[in-house]
Write an enzyme that holds these catalytic residues in place. Sequence first.
Site, short mmCIF file in Angstrom:
data_model
loop_
_atom_site.label_atom_id
_atom_site.label_comp_id
_atom_site.label_asym_id
_atom_site.label_seq_id
_atom_site.Cartn_x
_atom_site.Cartn_y
_atom_site.Cartn_z
N ASP A 190 17.38 60.01 0.63
CA ASP A 190 16.56 61.04 -0.01
C ASP A 190 15.09 60.77 0.24
OD1 ASP A 190 18.44 62.71 -1.42
OD2 ASP A 190 18.87 60.93 -2.66
N ARG A 225 30.82 60.99 2.28
CA ARG A 225 29.63 60.39 2.88
C ARG A 225 29.48 58.94 2.44
NH1 ARG A 225 26.31 64.84 1.05
NH2 ARG A 225 25.76 63.38 -0.58
N ARG A 241 30.05 58.32 10.43
CA ARG A 241 31.07 58.59 11.43
C ARG A 241 31.75 57.33 11.93
NH1 ARG A 241 28.19 62.64 15.20
NH2 ARG A 241 28.60 64.59 14.11
N ASP A 295 23.54 57.99 1.67
CA ASP A 295 22.64 59.06 1.23
C ASP A 295 21.21 58.62 1.46
OD1 ASP A 295 23.49 61.47 0.13
OD2 ASP A 295 24.42 60.39 -1.55
#
Length: 446
Positions: free
Chosen positions: A101, A96, A87, A99
């Site tokens: 994970d 995005r 953001r 990431d």
Amino acid sequence: MTRTHAHVYLAFGSNLGDRRENIAEGLAMLHESGQVKVTEVSSLYETEPVGYTQQGLFLNAVARVETDLSPLDLLSLCKDVEVRVGRKPTVRWGPRILDIDILMYFAESDDTLLSGLGNSGEDGTEVKMDTPTLTLPHPRIWERGFVIIPLAEVNPDLVIPDGRRIKSLIQDLQVWTGLRLFEAAPWWHYADQNRKGWQVTRFTEVESTNTIAANLASVGATEGTCVIAETQSAGRGRRGRVWHSPPGGLWLSILLRPTIQSQDVGRLSLIAGVAVSSAIRETFQLPAVVKWPNDVLISGKKVCGILPETRFLGDKMDFAIVGIGVNVAIDTDLLPLDVKETSATLLSPDYPYASGAREALTASILNNFSRLYKQFLSEGFLEILQEVREYCDTLGREVTVSRLGMPIQGIAVDIDSDARLIIRTKSGEDVHVISGEVSIGVPGAG
Ligand code: BTN
């Protein structure tokens, strides 16, 4: 409910914006959540995108973290962090930029609610699960170099889903295809909120980092500008002494622009002493203490000296520089004999991980210092005086301090709200000493 203490491996990737900063910020947000402790971070690797190749190169890293969150709660924290990092105003409608994970999750608890427990090992028992939102271990990426290589850095003995140890996989050159080392570990050190915006400038050799910080201040550098040099050719100590600064030490100056009085400078250097002592305890588990007013000692030997310097414009402080010299991994044979006798180094100069250790110590000093400094500015010195007392080993000792050439002898009973040492003399008088060279014990005694 059982508390689930877990060791978890997380993979980070970013291919938009300031990729290094995105990953660094993601790590910091996780750490700052208070629910995840980042214990290890791999190097950063730059990789070519897999699949949809019409996009920028990725940066990837793997981190090992500790948490009490369940796998699904951890997943939602990671998603929240992804969104918060994404953001940033620069990428308002962009894809995005981070990431995260979950690769593998090992639980220390025996909470059967976690179900599907797999292999047990040093990290605990591996949790296996398959839900619409999360599959553990991660189902797809075990053949990818950008996961295997950083994971092998963080834990080479990890057994991946097909039963092989991760360290055996990185022998194969194939795994390294399309990948390059972008920045070797340790590149990430937790920078807490208190020093957001602080900048570290590094030099190979300078005369004195205090001089460079003062020069930067004169040309408008802001509070929190830090200068570090590998060596100093004319390092300054207190009372006009030379500060020997061979390679392997931490020679650091912090520029501050507080609105304080000249007598507050003593407070700043005590704050720095506490910050360094607690950083040494955190990083090396060594029993560092503050010797009032400016030294940090381990077993009676000096490992750090602090030199505060200020510039006033009229009666207003323009800036203060807090110079900190720590013998992290220096060759003490390079010090003059008299200095060598009273000094120590935290690590041996040939310790193989000395530079990583020095980086970790630097981060910890800056975190501690910025926290205490902020508290000092907002709440006053009295609020941190208790912490100062706890670190100050001078208290309770028989001391001699020279004031205006006159020795004052007595017991160091306390530090006052102006950071002065209170010495109770034999006659029962309390003398408040603003500065001076403290010798422990009575001259000529035992
Ligand atoms: C002392 O104990 O005498 C104070 C020593 C302070 C040394 C540090 S190293 C970084 C900074 N730059 C300097 O020239 N001195 C301080």
